[in-house]
Motif scaffolding. Structure first.
Motif, mmCIF file in Angstrom:
data_model
loop_
_atom_site.group_PDB
_atom_site.id
_atom_site.type_symbol
_atom_site.label_atom_id
_atom_site.label_comp_id
_atom_site.label_asym_id
_atom_site.label_seq_id
_atom_site.Cartn_x
_atom_site.Cartn_y
_atom_site.Cartn_z
ATOM 1 N N GLU A 82 0.791 -1.134 0.010
ATOM 2 C CA GLU A 82 -0.015 -0.032 -0.199
ATOM 3 C C GLU A 82 0.922 1.351 0.168
ATOM 4 O O GLU A 82 0.424 2.483 -0.478
ATOM 5 N N ASP A 83 2.061 1.307 0.353
ATOM 6 C CA ASP A 83 2.937 2.366 0.449
ATOM 7 C C ASP A 83 3.940 2.528 -0.937
ATOM 8 O O ASP A 83 4.464 3.492 -0.993
ATOM 9 N N THR A 84 3.636 1.534 -1.578
ATOM 10 C CA THR A 84 4.703 1.265 -2.675
ATOM 11 C C THR A 84 4.059 1.320 -4.123
ATOM 12 O O THR A 84 2.754 1.081 -4.225
ATOM 13 N N VAL A 85 4.882 2.079 -4.928
ATOM 14 C CA VAL A 85 4.537 2.196 -6.422
ATOM 15 C C VAL A 85 5.115 0.987 -7.374
ATOM 16 O O VAL A 85 6.345 0.885 -7.014
ATOM 17 N N LEU A 86 4.265 0.284 -7.944
ATOM 18 C CA LEU A 86 4.941 -0.969 -8.711
ATOM 19 C C LEU A 86 5.222 -0.213 -10.267
ATOM 20 O O LEU A 86 4.420 0.368 -10.807
ATOM 21 N N ARG A 139 6.630 5.333 -0.361
ATOM 22 C CA ARG A 139 7.781 5.056 0.542
ATOM 23 C C ARG A 139 8.645 4.082 0.006
ATOM 24 O O ARG A 139 9.844 3.827 0.256
ATOM 25 N N ALA A 140 8.198 3.598 -1.228
ATOM 26 C CA ALA A 140 9.089 2.384 -2.020
ATOM 27 C C ALA A 140 8.504 2.295 -3.556
ATOM 28 O O ALA A 140 7.457 2.704 -3.547
ATOM 29 N N VAL A 141 9.457 1.699 -4.251
ATOM 30 C CA VAL A 141 9.038 1.323 -5.641
ATOM 31 C C VAL A 141 9.585 -0.051 -5.606
ATOM 32 O O VAL A 141 10.407 -0.462 -5.371
ATOM 33 N N MET A 142 8.582 -0.911 -6.474
ATOM 34 C CA MET A 142 9.011 -2.170 -6.670
ATOM 35 C C MET A 142 9.381 -2.281 -8.194
ATOM 36 O O MET A 142 8.095 -1.839 -8.931
ATOM 37 N N ILE A 143 10.458 -2.554 -8.624
ATOM 38 C CA ILE A 143 10.402 -2.753 -10.127
ATOM 39 C C ILE A 143 10.588 -3.923 -10.925
ATOM 40 O O ILE A 143 11.265 -4.839 -10.095
ATOM 41 N N ALA A 144 9.750 -4.177 -11.669
ATOM 42 C CA ALA A 144 9.624 -5.575 -12.263
ATOM 43 C C ALA A 144 9.864 -5.472 -13.792
ATOM 44 O O ALA A 144 9.274 -4.359 -14.488
ATOM 45 N N GLY A 176 13.301 3.049 4.897
ATOM 46 C CA GLY A 176 13.513 4.035 3.605
ATOM 47 C C GLY A 176 14.821 3.408 2.810
ATOM 48 O O GLY A 176 15.130 3.845 1.934
ATOM 49 N N LEU A 177 15.672 2.843 3.652
ATOM 50 C CA LEU A 177 17.094 2.338 2.784
ATOM 51 C C LEU A 177 16.889 0.961 2.380
ATOM 52 O O LEU A 177 18.076 0.381 1.927
ATOM 53 N N THR A 178 15.823 0.454 2.224
ATOM 54 C CA THR A 178 15.578 -0.822 1.761
ATOM 55 C C THR A 178 15.819 -1.045 0.317
ATOM 56 O O THR A 178 15.901 -0.201 -0.557
ATOM 57 N N VAL A 179 16.948 -2.049 0.057
ATOM 58 C CA VAL A 179 17.009 -2.695 -1.273
ATOM 59 C C VAL A 179 17.018 -4.260 -0.995
ATOM 60 O O VAL A 179 17.881 -4.923 -0.511
ATOM 61 N N ALA A 221 22.492 -15.146 -8.540
ATOM 62 C CA ALA A 221 22.766 -13.623 -8.690
ATOM 63 C C ALA A 221 21.484 -12.897 -8.373
ATOM 64 O O ALA A 221 20.523 -13.192 -8.390
ATOM 65 N N PRO A 222 21.846 -11.672 -7.874
ATOM 66 C CA PRO A 222 20.466 -10.871 -7.537
ATOM 67 C C PRO A 222 19.793 -10.267 -9.185
ATOM 68 O O PRO A 222 20.589 -10.054 -9.871
ATOM 69 N N MET A 223 18.520 -10.241 -9.006
ATOM 70 C CA MET A 223 17.857 -9.478 -10.223
ATOM 71 C C MET A 223 16.596 -9.000 -9.780
ATOM 72 O O MET A 223 16.063 -9.356 -8.713
ATOM 73 N N PRO A 224 15.908 -8.690 -10.950
ATOM 74 C CA PRO A 224 14.482 -7.954 -10.593
ATOM 75 C C PRO A 224 13.680 -9.229 -10.318
ATOM 76 O O PRO A 224 13.825 -10.381 -10.671
ATOM 77 N N PRO A 225 12.580 -8.951 -9.713
ATOM 78 C CA PRO A 225 11.838 -7.879 -9.182
ATOM 79 C C PRO A 225 12.795 -7.222 -7.887
ATOM 80 O O PRO A 225 13.272 -8.197 -7.058
ATOM 81 N N VAL A 226 13.031 -5.900 -7.956
ATOM 82 C CA VAL A 226 13.768 -5.536 -6.795
ATOM 83 C C VAL A 226 12.701 -4.294 -5.965
ATOM 84 O O VAL A 226 12.115 -3.479 -6.741
ATOM 85 N N LEU A 227 12.974 -4.275 -4.836
ATOM 86 C CA LEU A 227 11.970 -3.142 -4.026
ATOM 87 C C LEU A 227 13.315 -2.078 -3.305
ATOM 88 O O LEU A 227 14.203 -2.772 -2.852
ATOM 89 N N PHE A 228 12.988 -0.995 -3.677
ATOM 90 C CA PHE A 228 13.766 0.147 -3.372
ATOM 91 C C PHE A 228 13.090 1.314 -2.552
ATOM 92 O O PHE A 228 12.033 1.567 -2.539
ATOM 93 N N GLY A 229 13.793 1.367 -1.140
ATOM 94 C CA GLY A 229 13.002 2.310 -0.297
ATOM 95 C C GLY A 229 13.031 3.818 -0.753
ATOM 96 O O GLY A 229 14.096 4.199 -1.610
ATOM 97 N N ALA A 230 12.424 4.586 -0.187
ATOM 98 C CA ALA A 230 12.402 6.129 -0.992
ATOM 99 C C ALA A 230 13.828 6.956 -0.600
ATOM 100 O O ALA A 230 14.041 7.799 -1.518
ATOM 101 N N ASP A 231 14.610 6.539 0.275
ATOM 102 C CA ASP A 231 15.979 6.889 0.382
ATOM 103 C C ASP A 231 16.795 6.885 -0.746
ATOM 104 O O ASP A 231 17.821 7.486 -1.026
#
Length: 214
Positions: free
Chosen positions: A12-16, A104-109, A131-134, A142-152
């Motif tokens: 609810e805080d996050t833009v996809l 507060r965050a974005v989820m990039i897919a 806010g520092l979430t990654v 290996a890391p890859m999308p989807p990735v969640l980034f905090g607003a910071d």
């Protein structure tokens, strides 16, 4: 001193931000790989359907045309008028909108990852911490999308250029492991053919050049 986590980040805080622009250069001359049929639906719509149940603050599809319509799945479509600049331009367009919305965050897919599930995305949110979430997805290697980034990290994401993206930031974040089959990224026609065969998709039997029984 023990670490005290911030308030949890919720959908609810996050833009996809669904990245659905690009020239499909490795796939061949098909216009867009995202319109290719897979399990009786265009390849690029599977993630949109899979994540319908999650109550995101807003859903953005970054597109470079009108080949696919994400609006029936609750998305606002934003046109990337220069997809040749690389994925970073699509990221910047989405993050700028999320920042304006007070997310507060974005989820990039990625729209070319058709096997991602809502269950996995919820596990990514479970690993978030303010806010520092990654938090990235991982196949165990290996890391890859989807990735969640905090607003910071929004201001940093708005400086990205080219295709390199936020690789160092993602590698230094948390990684939520799931099955490699869920994180298949379709870049070539051969990869799509193998995926069709893996899941016994009807298109595996009807694609051009497929072997038919007498």
């Amino acid at each position: 001193m023990n670490h005290v986590p911030d308030d949890p980040i919720r959908p609810e805080d996050t833009v996809l931000i669904l990245l659905a622009a690009g020239r499909s250069q490795r796939f061949g001359d098909v216009g867009s790989k995202l319109t290719e049929p897979f399990l009786n639906r265009p390849l690029g719509l599977h993630v949109a359907v899979a994540l319908e149940s999650l109550p995101f603050k807003e859903r953005l599809a970054i597109v470079d045309g009108d080949r696919l319509d994400y609006r029936p799945y609750g998305f606002t479509q934003i046109h990337n008028d220069d997809p040749g600049e690389g994925m970073s331009r699509s990221v910047r367009l989405g993050v700028a909108r999320a920042k304006e919305a007070g997310a507060r965050a974005v989820m990039i897919a990625l729209a070319d990852m058709p096997r991602v599930t809502a269950t996995h995305i919820q596990r990514v949110f479970d690993a978030a911490d303010g806010g520092l979430t990654v938090v990235a997805s991982s196949d165990g290697c290996a890391p890859m999308p989807p990735v969640l980034f905090g607003a910071d990290h929004f201001d940093f994401l708005l400086t990205l250029t080219g295709e390199a993206g936020a690789k160092d930031l993602v590698e230094g974040g948390r990684h939520v492991i799931t099955s490699p089959a869920e994180l298949i990224d379709v870049d070539t026609r051969e990869q799509l053919d193998r995926l069709r065969e893996l899941v016994h998709a009807p298109e595996a039997l009807t694609r051009a050049g497929a072997r038919r029984s007498d």
